[in-house]
Design an enzyme around this catalytic site. Structure first.
Site, PDB file in Angstrom:
ATOM      1  N   ASN A 128     -10.585  -0.298  -2.575  1.00  0.00           N
ATOM      2  CA  ASN A 128      -8.685  -0.745  -1.840  1.00  0.00           C
ATOM      3  C   ASN A 128      -7.880  -1.098  -3.729  1.00  0.00           C
ATOM      4  O   ASN A 128      -7.908  -2.614  -3.645  1.00  0.00           O
ATOM      5  CB  ASN A 128      -8.667  -1.216  -1.226  1.00  0.00           C
ATOM      6  CG  ASN A 128      -7.034  -1.205  -0.703  1.00  0.00           C
ATOM      7  OD1 ASN A 128      -6.216  -0.562  -1.432  1.00  0.00           O
ATOM      8  ND2 ASN A 128      -6.666  -1.512   0.915  1.00  0.00           N
ATOM      9  N   CYS A 183       0.736  -1.228   0.500  1.00  0.00           N
ATOM     10  CA  CYS A 183       0.207   0.018   0.270  1.00  0.00           C
ATOM     11  C   CYS A 183       1.040   0.937   0.114  1.00  0.00           C
ATOM     12  O   CYS A 183       0.421   1.972   0.105  1.00  0.00           O
ATOM     13  CB  CYS A 183      -1.002   0.176   1.195  1.00  0.00           C
ATOM     14  SG  CYS A 183      -2.016  -1.082   0.878  1.00  0.00           S
ATOM     15  N   HIS A 217      -3.629   7.396   1.132  1.00  0.00           N
ATOM     16  CA  HIS A 217      -4.446   5.825   0.000  1.00  0.00           C
ATOM     17  C   HIS A 217      -5.260   5.254   0.996  1.00  0.00           C
ATOM     18  O   HIS A 217      -6.150   5.750   1.803  1.00  0.00           O
ATOM     19  CB  HIS A 217      -3.021   4.971   1.004  1.00  0.00           C
ATOM     20  CG  HIS A 217      -3.391   3.194   0.887  1.00  0.00           C
ATOM     21  ND1 HIS A 217      -3.576   2.721  -0.788  1.00  0.00           N
ATOM     22  CD2 HIS A 217      -3.690   2.563   1.880  1.00  0.00           C
ATOM     23  CE1 HIS A 217      -4.386   1.412   0.113  1.00  0.00           C
ATOM     24  NE2 HIS A 217      -4.040   1.529   1.468  1.00  0.00           N
TER      25      HIS A 217
END
Length: 330
Positions: free
Chosen positions: A287, A113, A257
């Site tokens: 995501n 991430c 993020h």
């Protein structure tokens, strides 16, 4: 030393939209349950035959076009992903071939991430140091083929989507562009968010038993990740501002993020930032790990959410644990 700035952005999203209602046919869940816990209503899944490198190359080409340069001007490719087309080689070399670039350097970043922000810091260093004039940084993921679409795999299956984003980093006058980058890790928490198998720690490195037991699917301690994320996001955002003698009031936009809408909202509350200063698109894309920040950044540029002179912070947290930020003067 010269500066470094983002001179072009691009994104590539698969056309196939998968809504929460589609997932309810595969596992014990509801649209309400998914939205309440993640904020996600839909995500994109890649078509058969489309790889992580293909999405990344398409996003990269758009970023190069918007930068007003050609593929021949790129001196280095940095590709961030946790879902490469091959275990090896990495995806960056595949992009070099797909875009018909000269024999430039190509490296992959495996920080999940936080991968894009880590990769951006690499590009920043190369451009500021004068080693390359233009560096292509890509974040790209295809999660859909690594998820377990059952009730047992529900907690991760509902979260992740496919997509890619890219930027071109080029030279700038000092004081403009990427002001600073801040990278952190805490490996003692690696097991709280990881993909345990297959791996070369084991011998043999892959077995039928591993697959039958579902150990090749992501493992996540959601509560633990949430607790650490809502602490580290504000920390690393403040760190970037303080490094540059700026305050939260100077921040024009925070692009975090896109992990979970609950995390984003908690971070905004901790920093006391109004809704208009924190960008979120997780509702539409889920995501996308390394791809989430460059996708969001490209949308912000396209929508006019970022103007010349704005102070923009990119911040991320994820597996490792790792967390990072980059502060930009647009």
């Amino acid at each position: 030393m010269r500066g470094a700035r983002i001179v072009g952005t691009g994104r590539e999203l698969p056309p196939r939209v998968v809504k929460n209602e589609d997932l309810t046919k595969l596992m014990d869940t509801t649209d309400e349950w998914i939205v309440q816990r993640t904020g996600i209503r839909e995500r994109r899944y890649a078509d058969p035959g489309v790889g992580t490198s293909h999405l990344g190359a398409a996003a990269g080409r758009k970023a190069i076009d918007k930068a007003g340069i050609t593929v021949n001007d790129i001196g280095l490719i940095v590709f961030a992903t946790l879902s490469p087309d091959y275990y090896f080689p990495g995806c960056a070399v595949l992009v070099q071939e797909q875009l018909g670039m000269p024999t430039v350097g190509a490296l992959d970043v495996r920080d999940q991430c936080t991968g894009f922000v880590y990769g951006l810091s690499v590009a920043e260093s190369y451009v500021k140091g004068g080693f390359h004039d233009y560096v292509l940084v890509i974040g790209s993921e295809i999660h859909s083929r690594g998820l377990i679409f059952t009730t047992a795999g529900r907690d991760t299956a509902v979260i992740f989507g496919d997509g890619a984003g890219a930027v071109v980093v080029g030279p700038a006058e000092e004081g403009r562009g990427i002001l600073s980058s801040h990278l952190h890790s805490e490996g003692k928490y690696a097991g709280e968010l990881c993909l345990e198998e297959p791996g070369f720690l084991r011998d043999p490195w892959i077995t039928h038993e591993m697959i039958d037991a579902g150990r090749h699917s992501p493992k996540m301690n959601g509560r633990y990740v949430f607790t650490h994320a809502v602490r580290r996001f504000p920390e690393v955002t403040r760190e970037a501002l303080e490094k540059n003698g700026l305050a939260l009031a100077d921040l024009s936009l925070l692009i975090p993020h896109q992990a979970n809408l609950r995390i984003t909202n908690a971070v905004a509350a901790a920093l006391q930032l109004p809704e208009g200063k924190v960008f979120s698109n997780i509702e539409r894309f889920g995501n996308t790990t390394a791809a989430s920040i460059p996708i969001a950044l490209d949308e912000c540029v396209e929508q006019g959410r970022i103007r010349e002179g704005d102070i923009v912070c990119l911040a991320s947290f994820g597996s490792g644990f790792t967390w990072a930020s980059a502060l930009l003067r647009w």
